[in-house]
Design an enzyme around this catalytic site. Structure first.
Site: not given
Ligand code: COA
Length: 386
Positions: A233, A272, A323
């Site tokens: 995460h 994802h 990210d």
């Protein structure tokens, strides 16, 4: 043994026994906070495209939008900012607790402890009607907790928050004692907007589960920080930069990733659960990461970025998530890697609080089922006979 009696009114619901590993595809509630549409790679916060918010609004406007449901006008924003700025300082007790933490502790653990401690200081902890005020307090104090931990661990004098500065500028001020150029603070501010909210992701869901027991906002946020810390995460933005440092140079990137894939390694910053064709937030964050490369002259990270992205898409059809550009962008802004996920918390506290308030306003305890695959029922043999 007791005879089993089946309640004659019980009818099994087979539908409920379909295991949805990782809750994939399970719709667990409604929300009016944000919507992810994977078919069009889009994300809206209360109806507004996240890219538009990142480019045209300051993070404070987005925080207001998430917490209060509408974009503020100038007077509303000024009042909101005044309130937020008045809450930034930490109490002497909070500072003492933060300074007692081991020097080797991860900043996410320090932040989780700091937020938990803030809950003990709030006499209205059980009062749900003050949740909005608590949310603004966390928005204000979380950056101070992070900067306090950063300077304490570096054995540098603490810099108090500056109430004249917006959240992004003030964070640089508290960490480094100076505010960088508007281009840098804009890139940082936009990253906060992009990180602010993402529907029922793991940490938000954790916060909603905790809220559903009628627990308090600090407990829900503390739990959410624990969930965000994991590398699958929020921890991925730190892992991305460790990976880029391990690669070290663009010339090594292609071999590195092909070998990593052959070894079935997970490539951090890719993939994802919801987006399968690309993350709506990536182009905007990549634009700001490229800007940081231009400003700092550190061009190699974005060259490595392009090579990894090309190979991942060509060979696995797996696309970067937020990210991936955020990691090198924060690195080029001068932040130490262990502070990347705490920065994510600075932003996501707004989304979490919005979800905590939404859950509390229309609550039902979250309690799913599991399919038991352990031993069949068996007798307990007294210890002497075992
Ligand atoms: N690198 C290599 N392979 C990946 C991958 C990655 N980053 N992400 C997914 N895959 C592969 C999986 O191994 C799996 O392959 P398989 O079918 O051969 O086993 C396939 O793609 C499907 O992925 P799955 O694990 O089912 O996805 P998920 O929805 O359960 O997990 C993530 C989603 C985000 C946890 C996962 O993509 C991941 O671990 N990414 C890296 C960490 C990261 O960047 N997290 C931040 C998320 S915003």
């Amino acid at each position: 043994m007791d005879q089993k009696v089946i309640n004659p009114e019980y009818t099994p619901e087979p539908d409920k026994m379909n295991v949805k590993k990782g809750l994939e595809g399970a719709v667990v509630d409604t929300t009016s906070i944000s919507k992810v549409t994977p078919e069009t790679n889009s994300l809206i916060y209360r109806g507004y495209r996240v890219q538009d918010l990142a480019d045209h609004c300051r993070f404070e406007e987005v925080a207001y939008l998430l917490l209060k449901g509408k974009l503020p006008n100038s007077q509303e924003l000024a009042a909101f900012e005044q309130q937020e700025r008045s809450y930034r300082s930490l109490s002497p007790a909070t500072k003492q607790v933060m300074s007692l933490l081991p020097s080797y502790s991860h900043p996410m653990d320090a932040l989780r402890t700091g937020v938990s401690f803030l809950g003990t200081e709030d006499e209205r902890i059980w009062d749900r009607s003050s949740n909005l005020d608590k949310a603004i307090r966390l928005l204000a104090k979380i950056p101070t907790l992070i900067a306090f931990d950063y300077r304490t661990k570096k054995k540098l004098p603490i810099i108090e928050p500056n109430p004249q500065l917006p959240i992004a500028e003030n964070f640089f001020w508290m960490c480094f004692g100076k505010v960088p150029t508007p281009e840098v603070t804009k890139a940082f501010d936009a990253s906060l907007t992009l990180y602010a909210e993402h529907s029922f992701n793991a940490s938000t869901f954790a916060a909603r589960v905790i809220t559903s027991t009628e627990s308090d906002l600090y407990s829900a946020t503390t739990g959410a920080i624990g969930a965000l810390k994991g590398p699958l995460h929020g921890g991925a933005n730190e892992a991305v930069m460790h990976m880029m440092l391990e690669i070290g140079a663009p010339e090594r990137a292609e071999n590195w990733i092909r070998q990593a894939l052959a070894q079935k390694r997970k490539i951090m910053g890719f993939g994802h659960r919801v987006y399968k064709f690309g993350d709506s937030r990536v182009p905007t964050m990549k634009k700001y990461a490229l800007k940081m490369a231009e400003i700092t002259g550190q061009t190699k990270w974005m060259k490595i970025y392009d090579i990894l992205e090309r190979v991942m898409v060509e060979t696995k059809k797996i696309y970067p998530n937020l990210d991936f550009p955020a990691g090198p962008a924060y690195y080029m802004m001068g932040f130490d890697i262990p502070y990347f996920t705490p920065i994510f918390v600075m932003a996501r506290t707004t989304g979490w609080s919005a979800h905590i308030m939404e859950q509390a306003a229309n609550n039902r305890i979250i309690r799913p089922l599991s399919e038991y695959i352990g031993e069949a029922e068996r007798p307990v043999i007294p210890i002497k006979e075992r």
